[in-house]
Design a protein around this motif. Structure first.
Motif, PDB file in Angstrom:
ATOM      1  N   ILE A 150       0.836  -1.136   0.093  1.00 36.02           N
ATOM      2  CA  ILE A 150       0.012  -0.010  -0.027  1.00 36.02           C
ATOM      3  C   ILE A 150       0.740   1.194  -0.079  1.00 36.02           C
ATOM      4  O   ILE A 150       0.362   2.348  -0.676  1.00 36.02           O
ATOM      5  CB  ILE A 150      -0.973  -0.016   1.238  1.00 36.02           C
ATOM      6  N   ALA A 151       2.081   1.312   0.706  1.00 32.08           N
ATOM      7  CA  ALA A 151       3.076   2.177   0.661  1.00 32.08           C
ATOM      8  C   ALA A 151       3.444   2.483  -0.905  1.00 32.08           C
ATOM      9  O   ALA A 151       3.675   3.804  -0.919  1.00 32.08           O
ATOM     10  CB  ALA A 151       4.231   1.862   1.412  1.00 32.08           C
ATOM     11  N   SER A 152       3.445   1.690  -1.731  1.00 35.02           N
ATOM     12  CA  SER A 152       3.729   1.860  -3.142  1.00 35.02           C
ATOM     13  C   SER A 152       2.810   2.637  -3.826  1.00 35.02           C
ATOM     14  O   SER A 152       3.024   3.256  -5.018  1.00 35.02           O
ATOM     15  CB  SER A 152       4.266   0.464  -3.878  1.00 35.02           C
ATOM     16  N   ILE A 153       1.345   2.499  -3.196  1.00 36.11           N
ATOM     17  CA  ILE A 153       0.375   3.381  -3.724  1.00 36.11           C
ATOM     18  C   ILE A 153       0.402   4.750  -3.058  1.00 36.11           C
ATOM     19  O   ILE A 153       0.317   5.852  -3.974  1.00 36.11           O
ATOM     20  CB  ILE A 153      -0.805   2.690  -3.475  1.00 36.11           C
ATOM     21  N   THR A 154       0.364   4.999  -1.902  1.00 37.15           N
ATOM     22  CA  THR A 154       0.340   6.319  -1.100  1.00 37.15           C
ATOM     23  C   THR A 154       1.733   7.040  -1.532  1.00 37.15           C
ATOM     24  O   THR A 154       1.452   8.342  -1.340  1.00 37.15           O
ATOM     25  CB  THR A 154       0.148   6.179   0.214  1.00 37.15           C
ATOM     26  N   ALA A 155       2.688   6.427  -1.825  1.00 38.35           N
ATOM     27  CA  ALA A 155       3.871   7.137  -2.378  1.00 38.35           C
ATOM     28  C   ALA A 155       3.891   7.743  -3.739  1.00 38.35           C
ATOM     29  O   ALA A 155       4.707   8.671  -3.926  1.00 38.35           O
ATOM     30  CB  ALA A 155       5.391   6.270  -2.223  1.00 38.35           C
ATOM     31  N   THR A 156       2.780   7.753  -4.376  1.00 44.43           N
ATOM     32  CA  THR A 156       2.816   8.392  -5.584  1.00 44.43           C
ATOM     33  C   THR A 156       2.082   9.690  -5.691  1.00 44.43           C
ATOM     34  O   THR A 156       2.241  10.547  -6.447  1.00 44.43           O
ATOM     35  CB  THR A 156       1.701   7.298  -6.614  1.00 44.43           C
ATOM     36  N   MET A 188      -8.991  -4.036 -13.431  1.00 47.37           N
ATOM     37  CA  MET A 188      -8.236  -2.987 -13.500  1.00 47.37           C
ATOM     38  C   MET A 188      -8.982  -1.737 -13.089  1.00 47.37           C
ATOM     39  O   MET A 188      -8.223  -0.761 -12.607  1.00 47.37           O
ATOM     40  CB  MET A 188      -7.156  -2.734 -14.528  1.00 47.37           C
ATOM     41  N   ASN A 189     -10.113  -1.698 -13.658  1.00 47.88           N
ATOM     42  CA  ASN A 189     -10.825  -0.472 -13.006  1.00 47.88           C
ATOM     43  C   ASN A 189     -11.240  -0.528 -11.743  1.00 47.88           C
ATOM     44  O   ASN A 189     -11.107   0.258 -10.998  1.00 47.88           O
ATOM     45  CB  ASN A 189     -12.256  -0.623 -14.076  1.00 47.88           C
ATOM     46  N   ASP A 190     -11.352  -1.701 -11.238  1.00 45.56           N
ATOM     47  CA  ASP A 190     -11.449  -1.688  -9.761  1.00 45.56           C
ATOM     48  C   ASP A 190     -10.356  -1.528  -8.889  1.00 45.56           C
ATOM     49  O   ASP A 190     -10.474  -0.601  -8.000  1.00 45.56           O
ATOM     50  CB  ASP A 190     -11.846  -3.204  -9.308  1.00 45.56           C
ATOM     51  N   PHE A 191      -9.283  -1.877  -9.478  1.00 45.61           N
ATOM     52  CA  PHE A 191      -7.945  -1.512  -8.581  1.00 45.61           C
ATOM     53  C   PHE A 191      -7.778   0.173  -8.868  1.00 45.61           C
ATOM     54  O   PHE A 191      -7.278   0.695  -7.702  1.00 45.61           O
ATOM     55  CB  PHE A 191      -6.814  -2.087  -9.599  1.00 45.61           C
ATOM     56  N   ARG A 192      -8.282   0.699  -9.820  1.00 40.87           N
ATOM     57  CA  ARG A 192      -8.213   2.266  -9.639  1.00 40.87           C
ATOM     58  C   ARG A 192      -9.112   2.806  -8.734  1.00 40.87           C
ATOM     59  O   ARG A 192      -8.498   3.901  -7.765  1.00 40.87           O
ATOM     60  CB  ARG A 192      -8.555   2.837 -11.071  1.00 40.87           C
ATOM     61  N   HIS A 193     -10.149   2.462  -8.605  1.00 40.96           N
ATOM     62  CA  HIS A 193     -11.073   2.663  -7.036  1.00 40.96           C
ATOM     63  C   HIS A 193     -10.624   2.401  -5.930  1.00 40.96           C
ATOM     64  O   HIS A 193     -10.714   3.190  -4.933  1.00 40.96           O
ATOM     65  CB  HIS A 193     -12.418   2.176  -7.499  1.00 40.96           C
ATOM     66  N   ILE A 194      -9.820   1.286  -5.826  1.00 40.87           N
ATOM     67  CA  ILE A 194      -9.102   0.832  -4.766  1.00 40.87           C
ATOM     68  C   ILE A 194      -8.352   1.822  -4.276  1.00 40.87           C
ATOM     69  O   ILE A 194      -7.923   2.314  -3.147  1.00 40.87           O
ATOM     70  CB  ILE A 194      -8.677  -0.658  -4.810  1.00 40.87           C
ATOM     71  N   THR A 195      -7.099   2.024  -5.296  1.00 38.13           N
ATOM     72  CA  THR A 195      -6.146   2.986  -5.093  1.00 38.13           C
ATOM     73  C   THR A 195      -6.545   4.328  -4.661  1.00 38.13           C
ATOM     74  O   THR A 195      -6.066   5.029  -3.979  1.00 38.13           O
ATOM     75  CB  THR A 195      -5.283   3.244  -6.111  1.00 38.13           C
ATOM     76  N   ASP A 196      -7.636   4.701  -4.985  1.00 39.46           N
ATOM     77  CA  ASP A 196      -8.268   6.132  -5.042  1.00 39.46           C
ATOM     78  C   ASP A 196      -8.778   6.115  -3.446  1.00 39.46           C
ATOM     79  O   ASP A 196      -8.581   7.004  -2.986  1.00 39.46           O
ATOM     80  CB  ASP A 196      -9.522   6.442  -5.777  1.00 39.46           C
ATOM     81  N   HIS A 197      -9.288   5.001  -3.043  1.00 37.32           N
ATOM     82  CA  HIS A 197      -9.693   4.852  -1.466  1.00 37.32           C
ATOM     83  C   HIS A 197      -8.322   5.024  -0.923  1.00 37.32           C
ATOM     84  O   HIS A 197      -8.601   5.818   0.315  1.00 37.32           O
ATOM     85  CB  HIS A 197     -10.408   3.402  -1.478  1.00 37.32           C
ATOM     86  N   PHE A 198      -7.428   4.203  -1.044  1.00 38.05           N
ATOM     87  CA  PHE A 198      -6.256   4.588   0.046  1.00 38.05           C
ATOM     88  C   PHE A 198      -5.604   5.805  -0.182  1.00 38.05           C
ATOM     89  O   PHE A 198      -5.080   6.429   0.771  1.00 38.05           O
ATOM     90  CB  PHE A 198      -5.124   3.519  -0.521  1.00 38.05           C
ATOM     91  N   LEU A 199      -5.776   6.564  -1.335  1.00 37.22           N
ATOM     92  CA  LEU A 199      -5.188   7.932  -1.462  1.00 37.22           C
ATOM     93  C   LEU A 199      -6.121   9.123  -0.871  1.00 37.22           C
ATOM     94  O   LEU A 199      -5.521  10.029  -0.759  1.00 37.22           O
ATOM     95  CB  LEU A 199      -5.048   8.475  -2.960  1.00 37.22           C
ATOM     96  N   SER A 200      -7.247   8.576  -0.390  1.00 38.04           N
ATOM     97  CA  SER A 200      -8.374   9.521   0.242  1.00 38.04           C
ATOM     98  C   SER A 200      -8.498   9.290   1.467  1.00 38.04           C
ATOM     99  O   SER A 200      -9.129  10.286   2.129  1.00 38.04           O
ATOM    100  CB  SER A 200      -9.621   9.703  -0.740  1.00 38.04           C
ATOM    101  N   TYR A 201      -8.246   8.136   2.033  1.00 40.38           N
ATOM    102  CA  TYR A 201      -8.541   7.606   3.431  1.00 40.38           C
ATOM    103  C   TYR A 201      -7.568   8.275   4.656  1.00 40.38           C
ATOM    104  O   TYR A 201      -6.537   8.100   4.498  1.00 40.38           O
ATOM    105  CB  TYR A 201      -8.367   6.114   3.464  1.00 40.38           C
TER     106      TYR A 201
END
Length: 411
Positions: A150-156, A188-201
């Protein structure tokens, strides 16, 4: 993007006439700009998706989910067995539903929590199906390791994010509503929504640098193994934060520092993706998250404290579970916002680790067959005078007589 065009909506902006990603053929983009804006997180699973073919589905009851393994630098697709079960609904009617077999991945004795995603806050987009994110409810206090995937996502994106820890699983169900019944594959569309969740939580925006803050506070960053070895940073590094920094509202404290009249506030830093994703023997046998000096600041000096899984307390003499493993780099400031220098912080860390830790250990019987010290005796020894004496010895060993004591007037 693929050269073929179809009537499909863009993953990012929902415009029509979007083209599929030429590699994964799952996410769609209406333009290069939309594709580029999604690429920083999309690339984490794009190649993996192409090799995770539905033709390899183990059984018809297996559905594609995503595992966020704390030990791996990227998330990964997995097959989740989702058997049908029956239960009685209202008026004694049978209700059939599917439940993914998640406990083997998260721990059979763990209390699990489920987050639902039916709306993407960052895209302001209503989803057509439901995504579930499941994790251990006590991961912040049960000693779970920080999630590298998850750090690899939020680090972006710059900012401060929730401290996700331990294994986390995402899976999908068809439709919306309170409790959708049938499972489905994630794409991969779902993955975009999951990453957005981690980036906004629990996101805290980076400080506004367009206007200089009127108050600046000098503190210290205790750098972990990853930052020291990969970036050659000093273990104790001088830093400066705004007087309005989030550390003054979201922080941990130190019982020992409070008792010696140098109250501090501590906050973990997000891991740097460069060392989170580094492979090979750069760090030897050490974890890049290791930061023992930061950990020992948080030894418990409450004589009434007991083990409590719900709060993460391990009791008297122990650091809380969330500080046991993977502290990473840590920012430290004084609660009163006075000057805190690297030498002050180094002395305090060494005092906690090498002077106070043995006293606490003695009181818990680690020096058997010696009769353990009483907790009251230990507390009497953790005081300002003993740290003043230690400071004088520490400064002498460093041959640094120019750095003022942290107790001097004006500091």
């Amino acid at each position: 993007m693929s050269s073929s065009s179809a009537v499909r909506s863009c993953t990012v902006c929902s415009k029509g006439n979007a083209n599929l990603c030429s590699r994964c053929k799952s996410a769609s983009y209406c333009s290069k700009s939309c594709q580029q804006s999604d690429w920083c997180t999309h690339k984490l699973l794009c190649a993996s998706f192409t090799t995770f073919a539905t033709s390899d589905r183990p059984t018809p009851e297996h559905y594609r989910g995503i595992l966020f393994n704390p030990e791996k630098s990227k998330p990964e697709f997995i097959w989740l067995l989702s058997k049908w079960s029956s239960s009685y609904g209202d008026n004694d009617y049978d209700v059939d539903y599917q439940s993914p077999q998640i406990r083997p991945l998260l721990g059979s004795d763990s209390l699990l929590k489920h987050l639902t995603i039916q709306h993407d806050k960052r895209l302001d987009k209503q989803l057509s199906d439901t995504i579930f994110i499941t994790y251990r409810d006590t991961f912040l206090v049960d000693g779970s390791r920080p999630s590298r995937s998850i750090a690899s996502i939020t680090a972006t994106q710059p900012g401060e994010y929730h401290d996700w820890r331990g294994p986390i699983v995402a899976y999908g169900k068809k439709g919306l509503g309170i409790d959708p019944l049938a499972c489905r594959d994630l794409d991969m569309n779902d993955f975009r929504h999951i990453t957005d969740h981690f980036l906004s939580y629990a996101y805290v925006p980076p400080p506004d640098t367009s206007q200089a803050s009127t108050e600046r506070v000098k503190g210290v960053r205790i750098n972990c193994v990853g930052d020291v070895k990969l970036f050659k940073k000093p273990h104790f590094e001088e830093v400066e934060v705004a007087g309005t920094d989030s550390i003054f509202s979201m922080h941990d404290t130190s019982d020992i520092a409070d008792r010696i009249e140098l109250p501090i506030l501590t906050r973990r830093c997000p891991p740097d993706p460069k060392w989170v994703n580094t492979k090979g023997g750069v760090f030897g046998y050490e974890s890049p998250f290791n930061n023992q000096d930061a950990t020992f600041l948080h030894q418990c000096c409450d004589p009434r404290a007991e083990f409590d899984i719900n709060t993460g307390s391990l009791g008297w003499g122990w650091c809380p579970m969330k500080w046991q493993n993977g502290a990473g780099s840590v920012i430290v400031v004084r609660k009163d916002k006075k000057l805190l220098l690297p030498m002050h912080m180094e002395a305090l860390a060494r005092y906690c680790r090498y002077e106070i830790r043995p006293l606490l250990a003695h009181s818990t019987g680690e020096f058997h067959p010696e009769k353990p010290m009483k907790r009251e005796e230990v507390l009497r020894m953790i005081c300002r005078p003993t740290f003043v004496i230690y400071w004088a010895k520490f400064a002498g060993e460093k041959k640094d007589y120019a750095t003022p004591s942290p107790y001097e007037n004006g500091l």
